[in-house]
Write a protein that holds these residues in place. Sequence first.
Motif, mmCIF file in Angstrom:
data_model
loop_
_atom_site.group_PDB
_atom_site.id
_atom_site.type_symbol
_atom_site.label_atom_id
_atom_site.label_comp_id
_atom_site.label_asym_id
_atom_site.label_seq_id
_atom_site.Cartn_x
_atom_site.Cartn_y
_atom_site.Cartn_z
ATOM 1 N N GLY A 7 -89.232 2.302 57.691
ATOM 2 C CA GLY A 7 -90.428 2.640 57.038
ATOM 3 C C GLY A 7 -90.954 3.997 57.870
ATOM 4 O O GLY A 7 -91.099 5.035 57.357
ATOM 5 N N VAL A 8 -91.051 3.817 59.093
ATOM 6 C CA VAL A 8 -91.629 5.009 60.039
ATOM 7 C C VAL A 8 -90.352 5.992 60.125
ATOM 8 O O VAL A 8 -91.175 7.357 59.797
ATOM 9 N N VAL A 9 -89.304 5.822 60.069
ATOM 10 C CA VAL A 9 -88.290 6.959 60.118
ATOM 11 C C VAL A 9 -88.214 7.642 58.764
ATOM 12 O O VAL A 9 -88.254 8.771 58.460
ATOM 13 N N ALA A 10 -88.238 6.623 57.601
ATOM 14 C CA ALA A 10 -88.443 7.302 56.109
ATOM 15 C C ALA A 10 -89.633 8.235 55.988
ATOM 16 O O ALA A 10 -89.626 9.231 55.310
ATOM 17 N N ALA A 11 -90.579 7.834 56.818
ATOM 18 C CA ALA A 11 -91.894 8.415 56.495
ATOM 19 C C ALA A 11 -91.918 9.741 57.028
ATOM 20 O O ALA A 11 -92.516 10.658 56.615
ATOM 21 N N ALA A 12 -91.262 9.738 58.219
ATOM 22 C CA ALA A 12 -91.403 11.138 58.984
ATOM 23 C C ALA A 12 -90.305 12.070 58.258
ATOM 24 O O ALA A 12 -90.770 13.219 58.199
ATOM 25 N N ALA A 13 -89.225 11.604 57.763
ATOM 26 C CA ALA A 13 -88.454 12.383 56.852
ATOM 27 C C ALA A 13 -89.056 12.820 55.698
ATOM 28 O O ALA A 13 -89.006 13.962 55.296
ATOM 29 N N LEU A 14 -89.760 12.040 54.681
ATOM 30 C CA LEU A 14 -90.558 12.456 53.585
ATOM 31 C C LEU A 14 -91.692 13.367 53.961
ATOM 32 O O LEU A 14 -91.713 14.315 53.246
ATOM 33 N N GLY A 15 -92.500 12.973 54.972
ATOM 34 C CA GLY A 15 -93.536 13.965 55.201
ATOM 35 C C GLY A 15 -93.099 15.393 55.812
ATOM 36 O O GLY A 15 -93.744 16.331 55.269
ATOM 37 N N THR A 16 -91.997 15.292 56.512
ATOM 38 C CA THR A 16 -91.662 16.815 56.983
ATOM 39 C C THR A 16 -90.798 17.550 55.639
ATOM 40 O O THR A 16 -91.318 18.741 55.500
ATOM 41 N N GLY A 17 -90.190 16.943 54.842
ATOM 42 C CA GLY A 17 -89.474 17.520 53.787
ATOM 43 C C GLY A 17 -90.464 17.900 52.993
ATOM 44 O O GLY A 17 -90.530 18.952 52.119
ATOM 45 N N ARG A 18 -91.607 17.018 52.490
ATOM 46 C CA ARG A 18 -92.669 17.689 51.655
ATOM 47 C C ARG A 18 -93.419 18.710 52.169
ATOM 48 O O ARG A 18 -93.733 19.849 51.389
ATOM 49 N N ASP A 19 -93.672 18.674 53.468
ATOM 50 C CA ASP A 19 -94.437 20.018 54.130
ATOM 51 C C ASP A 19 -93.722 21.115 53.868
ATOM 52 O O ASP A 19 -94.000 22.377 53.387
ATOM 53 N N LEU A 20 -92.243 21.028 53.995
ATOM 54 C CA LEU A 20 -91.100 22.272 53.933
ATOM 55 C C LEU A 20 -91.292 22.485 52.349
ATOM 56 O O LEU A 20 -91.372 23.956 52.140
ATOM 57 N N ARG A 21 -91.126 21.699 51.546
ATOM 58 C CA ARG A 21 -91.273 22.015 50.118
ATOM 59 C C ARG A 21 -92.486 22.720 49.667
ATOM 60 O O ARG A 21 -92.507 23.765 49.023
ATOM 61 N N LEU A 22 -93.822 22.390 50.183
ATOM 62 C CA LEU A 22 -94.885 22.969 49.883
ATOM 63 C C LEU A 22 -94.960 24.212 50.108
ATOM 64 O O LEU A 22 -95.621 25.186 49.429
ATOM 65 N N ASN A 23 -94.418 24.696 51.506
ATOM 66 C CA ASN A 23 -94.858 25.767 52.012
ATOM 67 C C ASN A 23 -93.590 26.737 51.835
ATOM 68 O O ASN A 23 -93.461 27.752 52.244
ATOM 69 N N ALA A 24 -92.488 26.186 51.021
ATOM 70 C CA ALA A 24 -91.278 27.163 50.713
ATOM 71 C C ALA A 24 -91.699 27.946 49.362
ATOM 72 O O ALA A 24 -90.789 28.788 49.030
ATOM 73 N N GLY A 25 -92.741 27.710 48.793
ATOM 74 C CA GLY A 25 -93.165 28.128 47.526
ATOM 75 C C GLY A 25 -92.489 27.683 46.220
ATOM 76 O O GLY A 25 -92.470 28.178 45.343
ATOM 77 N N LEU A 78 -73.459 23.450 66.747
ATOM 78 C CA LEU A 78 -73.103 24.050 65.492
ATOM 79 C C LEU A 78 -74.184 24.717 65.002
ATOM 80 O O LEU A 78 -73.973 25.925 64.419
ATOM 81 N N ALA A 79 -75.629 24.237 65.195
ATOM 82 C CA ALA A 79 -76.550 25.102 64.488
ATOM 83 C C ALA A 79 -76.803 26.343 65.020
ATOM 84 O O ALA A 79 -77.462 27.126 64.606
ATOM 85 N N ARG A 80 -76.386 26.605 66.221
ATOM 86 C CA ARG A 80 -76.455 27.829 66.989
ATOM 87 C C ARG A 80 -75.620 29.032 66.353
ATOM 88 O O ARG A 80 -75.982 30.234 66.591
ATOM 89 N N THR A 81 -74.299 28.703 65.874
ATOM 90 C CA THR A 81 -73.415 29.487 65.617
ATOM 91 C C THR A 81 -72.982 29.318 64.057
ATOM 92 O O THR A 81 -72.509 30.352 63.519
ATOM 93 N N SER A 82 -73.469 28.438 63.248
ATOM 94 C CA SER A 82 -73.015 28.192 62.027
ATOM 95 C C SER A 82 -74.059 28.630 61.069
ATOM 96 O O SER A 82 -75.435 28.519 61.390
ATOM 97 N N PRO A 83 -73.864 28.989 59.801
ATOM 98 C CA PRO A 83 -74.911 29.199 58.600
ATOM 99 C C PRO A 83 -75.794 27.900 58.549
ATOM 100 O O PRO A 83 -75.354 26.688 58.590
ATOM 101 N N LEU A 84 -77.091 28.257 58.498
ATOM 102 C CA LEU A 84 -78.037 27.046 58.387
ATOM 103 C C LEU A 84 -78.467 26.738 57.037
ATOM 104 O O LEU A 84 -77.974 27.783 56.377
ATOM 105 N N PRO A 85 -78.636 25.603 56.440
ATOM 106 C CA PRO A 85 -79.174 25.468 54.956
ATOM 107 C C PRO A 85 -80.589 26.331 54.962
ATOM 108 O O PRO A 85 -81.506 26.540 55.905
ATOM 109 N N THR A 86 -80.716 26.588 53.794
ATOM 110 C CA THR A 86 -82.061 27.294 53.294
ATOM 111 C C THR A 86 -83.115 26.353 53.681
ATOM 112 O O THR A 86 -83.027 25.229 53.658
ATOM 113 N N THR A 87 -84.527 26.878 53.661
ATOM 114 C CA THR A 87 -85.529 26.053 53.731
ATOM 115 C C THR A 87 -85.634 25.056 52.632
ATOM 116 O O THR A 87 -85.944 23.919 52.941
ATOM 117 N N ARG A 88 -85.303 25.372 51.394
ATOM 118 C CA ARG A 88 -85.710 24.486 50.293
ATOM 119 C C ARG A 88 -84.342 23.443 50.266
ATOM 120 O O ARG A 88 -84.486 22.362 50.048
#
Length: 253
Positions: A235-253, A185-195
């Motif tokens: 906790g490892v799964v949560a850390a992965a999600a939180l770490g990736t989300g934080r990096d995206l948020r910091l670099n999204a401006g 679905l991600a190949r053909t449907s609109p994707l969520p914005t970075t934020r």
Amino acid sequence: MNAATVLTRLYPPAVRERWGADIGDEVAAAGMRSWPDTVAGAVRLWLHPADWPETSTGQTRRVLTVALFALAAVAGLLLRHAEPSATLTADLRHPVTSLWLAPVLLGIALAAPLPRPERAMLRRTATTAVRVMAAPAAAVAALCALAWSGAAGHSRGGAGAALVLCYWLTLAFVAFRLCSLVARLARTSPLPTTRRLSTALLVMGAGIALAACQNLALARTAVHPGAVAESVALGVVAAAALGTGRDLRLNAG
């Protein structure tokens, strides 16, 4: 398939497309002593998507959308193993111990690639969903039929262990095919914005972290090594999600 190829596949798709051959050559030349650093490098890059090259428009968001659902699937399997317990449930009749579920579902909803409300697009999406999910639906139906027949309750020894293994393999198969559906679905449907995607990762990660804490509360009342292991994995799964989300948020401006 050699070790260098396997280790190279641990890296994000964009990194593999741009530098995969070089990474594979370096690992092959250095041998086993480079394996820990190679794995650590792959983990660091997954947690810092802002460092990925974009070999096609929207590639980073597309990969992270699928990765979010993969994390949700892993967390779902872990939570199914842990729940129900005295401190962790997924039941509206127990809102306090089921509090973790709300942010997890919100994160999934925020990241879901939704097709455009056009007849052709909706028809294509429905066709894809049927094709991808037909096999897991049949597997679940067979499992339910076996449970309703009562045969599972009378199985002992090797037969009982085989049924338990079949149950977990079926759940894993369903989770895998759901992630495959999201990838298509991600190949053909609109994707969520970075934020929006970063918010989804942060919210879902917070929910999984809450579930880990709730599950760990059970281990504090008595010695439950299984609960500790489940909480650490969550906790490892949560850390992965939180770490990736934080990096995206910091670099999204």
